[in-house]
Design an enzyme around this catalytic site. Structure first.
Site, short mmCIF file in Angstrom:
data_model
loop_
_atom_site.label_atom_id
_atom_site.label_comp_id
_atom_site.label_asym_id
_atom_site.label_seq_id
_atom_site.Cartn_x
_atom_site.Cartn_y
_atom_site.Cartn_z
N ASP A 425 -5.20 -9.89 -5.73
CA ASP A 425 -5.41 -8.66 -5.27
C ASP A 425 -5.70 -7.63 -6.40
O ASP A 425 -5.03 -7.79 -7.56
CB ASP A 425 -4.52 -8.12 -4.13
N GLU A 636 -6.98 5.33 10.22
CA GLU A 636 -6.38 4.01 10.17
C GLU A 636 -7.34 3.46 9.08
O GLU A 636 -8.32 3.02 8.97
CB GLU A 636 -6.24 3.17 11.61
#
Length: 887
Positions: A425, A636
């Site tokens: 990542d 979110e």
């Protein structure tokens, strides 16, 4: 050297062999030069290269005529005859007996000489090399510039860019004889990769295992940025078809349909890639490549996690099936070439908290690890044949997931037999030392990641590998192993082959954002809608009268910025060319038949009295009210982009507005938007009709309107549990599964996993369980449409067995079927021993002796059930999944 050049140069001393990185204008081709036989000296504000015999090589220049320009300035002597030198290039004299002191006419005054050279290219005559020979004192130079036949600068060097001796060594271009196997499409990708690797310098090798791999011009290798996203459509590369967010796709419970979407997405990725490369000399930039960093198959273990809407929900089996079908759709079915590369992420034990992801150390038992957190990754690798996998930021049991013995070496490469490439990542290699503080510096972090199996650094920390080599923390062989895996992927994508040989290279650009894909996006959005409540058949609505559409998420969805995440798109999305917000979809249904009044009512995150007043005025004028409320990516999302929720409740100011609307005494329908569970407790008790549309993609408004007005019969099912409160859950940071998800939650949910209503009714009958000699069990059941309206039913199969730490029940099969009025179909689930196995407390998947309860129905509540006796224990049954069949 001109004063402007000199002012930017800092002086330093170093050893006699060095490499320098060229800094050129944007139109120039960047090449590297290697200084041999010379040294550097510092004088005032200048750096000069000097030596009795020295040369500077410029590798990578194709065959052709070049003009070589050399600039030097005398810094020491005033009198003629005190510095005399020869300069040549590829056998052509540039300057003979050049008396620098005499020609300069004084100190700090530059002398310029040049000559035209016919270069034979590296493969024929080696790198273009400028040679200096000192006759009196040392030869020297301040600047060398190479221009091609059209006058464009294609190489330039100044001594200030020279680095140390080891950098020169890692930049050394190997001399390789024999045929260029890497260019031969008939050879195996592995052999081609081996041949290409032996032709690269160590520095070139390192450059190719970082996110933005530069071009290697001397070999004709184009630049390639590995980062692309396709979570639910090609993201961040302009207009593209935006399908519903991943959580919405899971709500369809139709993995075959999601495979079609993945095929469409990979069509668009290919089309975009080739169109970009065609107009950029074969190069590929970020978000135009063919390595797709999707799907996200992390388990949505806690609805507070901001990125849960990127996943396929809370269940390992449902996630596995959607992960596998998406991987297959992205990678295609050609026996030789990959359509794109799928990259399941984030491996593993990763689901928040977002703000702690760079420092968090997740802990999970062996049972939870193998029963919950790993199955979807295993399925994507073993069955889906994903050719890449992305590691997570966090630690797991003390080790970085990016450099983890168990995850990377033992399981992935060992037990699962993965032979693709791994990618970090963004830049989780840096986290190993900077935030996790597991090692001292970037060189140690790069080395440990490389040796633990991290092939591609999506970031820049692998630029510390030269230092790691110097300190013998890793070897060139370690780099070669990682590079080979990455290059094999590029060969399998057909990047170095003639387009006519690669069927996917023929996909036309017209496939991107096409009407065909738009229609598919609508279908996915329709199937994703979950009807949560429909008291006294409040839905569908009539296409007449006056309807007030109220709510902060009703009109959102139109933007000219592909980076803005909207209620329609969710995150990691492209830019829809013709988005349809929910308000627009409703308005189209009533065009010429009724009236639509709209008022926002409140902001997403705060009450606004003036907006509420407008909303109540509009509602009083209406016959019916459609309240569109819930979440958007504003509340979110990823770290720094929405983040975590602290409460599951419908935001209090939205609920207050809903109560005031209901108090008017008009029929109210609630449409929930968002990517996770919403504890709409009051609404469940007081609003007649409720549906959840998630983040429904570019045609979301049409899909919602189709369901509201009866043009589509809903059949979506929840891929997550809707709890009544976050108080029902353990602490968010606790990765233990006890008390989480439908499999381990002992309480009563607001709405359960697998729940969803329809305008149609169904009846189940004739359940049969037929065992086979190999341990398989075939479970069949008949399903009949008992109403006068055609519709879909999602047939779900759950198994349950008592034992230490085992789930209450577990999904082990599902199939969405369409039934006409009065029609009956039989669904058969072919359960292998692997599908019957549970992980025990040691993490070993085992089919245990005893009774197994099997239930089949349209939800967790079994319409038909049976008990099966397992008489033979099977430890570690081989991975095998068989899809259900319908007749």
């Amino acid at each position: 050297m001109t004063p402007s050049i000199r002012s930017m140069v800092f002086r330093f001393a170093t050893s006699c062999i060095a490499t320098f990185v060229l800094s050129l204008c944007s139109a120039a081709t960047i090449v590297e030069g290697v200084l041999s036989g010379g040294s550097l000296a510092e004088f005032g504000s200048n750096v000069e290269a000097y030596g009795s015999n020295m040369s500077v090589a410029f590798p990578g220049l194709p065959q052709g005529q070049y003009t070589v320009e050399v600039e030097a300035a005398e810094l020491y002597f005033n009198s003629p005859g005190m510095r005399v030198m020869d300069i040549s290039c590829d056998g052509i004299s540039i300057a003979k007996d050049l008396d620098l002191s005499k020609s300069a006419g004084g100190k700090n005054k530059p002398v310029n000489v040049s000559a035209k050279v016919n270069h034979r290219a590296d493969s024929l005559g080696g790198a273009l090399t400028v040679v200096f020979a000192g006759k009196v004192e040392n030869a020297k130079f301040d600047l060398i510039r190479i221009k091609n036949a059209s006058g464009a600068i294609v190489g330039e060097s100044v001594p200030a860019k020279l680095q140390n001796k080891q950098d020169a060594e890692i930049s050394r271009i190997p001399k390789v004889a024999g045929p260029e196997i890497w260019k031969d499409p008939t050879k195996k990708p592995e052999a081609r990769a081996d041949d290409l690797i032996r032709r690269l310098s160590t520095k070139e090798k390192i450059s190719q295992i970082m996110m933005a791999a530069p071009a290697i011009l001397r070999l004709g290798i184009p630049a390639y940025d590995w980062w692309n996203e396709s979570l639910h459509g090609v993201a961040r590369a302009g207009h593209a078809t935006v399908f519903p967010q991943a959580i919405a796709a899971a709500a369809t419970w139709n993995d075959d349909l999601w495979n079609q979407a993945a095929n469409a997405i990979s069509d668009e990725a290919r089309a975009k890639h080739h169109e970009y490369a065609r107009t950029h000399n074969g190069d590929s930039a970020r978000y135009y490549g063919l390595d797709m960093w999707s799907p996200n198959v992390n388990i949505f273990r806690d609805p507070r996690w901001g990125r849960g809407h990127e996943t396929y929900g809370e269940d390992p089996y449902l996630t596995s099936r959607f992960g596998v079908t998406f991987v297959k759709g992205l990678q295609g079915d050609d026996p030789k070439y990959l359509k794109t590369v799928a990259t399941p992420k984030h491996y593993a034990v990763h689901s928040g908290p977002e703000h702690l992801r760079h420092v968090f150390d997740a802990q999970a038992s062996e049972q939870d690890l193998f029963e919950t957190y790993l199955p979807a990754f295993e399925a994507c690798i073993r069955e889906g044949k994903a050719y890449s996998i992305m590691t997570a930021y966090n630690r797991f049991r003390g080790q970085s997931c990016t450099a983890h013995d168990l995850l990377m070496l033992k399981l992935l490469r060992g037990v699962w037999g993965f032979n693709g490439y791994t990618v970090s990542d963004v830049d989780s290699v840096d986290d190993i030392w900077r935030t996790h503080k597991l090692v001292r510096d970037a060189a140690e972090a790069a080395a440990i990641a490389l040796k633990k199996g991290l092939d591609l650094n999506s970031g820049g920390t692998y630029s510390a590998l030269p230092e790691a080599l110097r300190r013998k923390l890793c070897s060139v062989k370690d780099i070669d192993i990682a590079l080979k895996r990455c290059l094999v992927a590029r060969f399998r994508l057909g990047m170095f082959d003639p387009p006519q040989l690669v069927k996917y290279a023929k996909i036309p650009f017209s496939k991107n954002d096409s009407l065909e894909h738009d229609a598919l996006a609508l279908k996915v959005a329709q199937e994703a809608i979950v009807l949560l409540k429909n008291e006294r058949k409040a839905l569908p609505l009539a296409k007449s009268g006056t309807i007030a559409v109220i709510g902060p998420t009703a009109a959102e969805g139109k933007t000219d910025n592909a980076w803005i995440n909207t209620v329609l798109t969710g995150n990691y999305a492209g830019l829809p060319s013709h988005p349809v917000p929910i308000l627009d979809g409703i308005a189209k249904k009533l065009e010429g038949k009724g009236t639509v009044l709209y008022a926002k009512g409140c902001d997403l995150m705060a009450a606004k009295p003036e907006l509420e007043k407008e909303a109540l005025e509009a509602a009083r004028k209406a016959d019916r009210i459609i309240a569109v409320m819930g979440l958007s990516p504003q509340c979110e999302g990823e770290e720094g982009d929405g983040g975590e929720r602290t409460s599951l409740a419908l935001l209090p100011h939205q609920e207050d507005l809903l109560k005031r609307l209901c108090a008017l005494g008009k029929p109210v329908t609630l449409v929930l938007t968002g990517g996770s569970a919403i504890a709409a407790n009051w609404a469940k008790e007081n609003v007649p009709a409720i549906l959840d549309c998630w983040y429904p993609g570019q045609r979301g408004g049409d899909a919602v309107a189709d369901v509201l007005f009866g043009d589509y019969n809903p059949a979506g099912r929840l891929p997550v549990t809707f709890y009544k409160s976050e108080k029902d859950l353990p602490a968010f940071e606790d990765y233990g599964m006890k008390g989480r998800t439908y499999r381990y939650f002992p309480g009563e949910p607001l709405w359960g996993f697998g729940y969803g209503l329809s305008y149609t009714t169904f009846a189940y009958s004739g359940m049969k369980v037929v065992p086979a000699h190999n341990g398989e069990q075939t479970v069949s059941v008949s399903v009949k449409n008992t109403s006068e309206l055609a519709g879909d039913e999602v047939v779900q199969l759950y198994i349950s067995q008592k034992g230490s730490g085992l789930p209450i029940r577990s999904l082990r099969g599902f199939k969405r079927i369409h039934l006409r009025p009065g029609e009956t179909k039989t669904v058969a689930f072919h359960l292998t021993p692997f599908q019957f196995a549970f992980a025990n407390t040691k993490g070993i998947r085992t089919v245990e002796v005893g009774e197994v309860e099997i239930g089949v129905g349209g939800s967790q509540i079994a319409a038909q059930s049976a008990t099966v006796k397992i008489e033979k224990r099977i430890a570690n049954p081989p991975y095998m999944h068989k899809p259900p069949s319908v007749r």
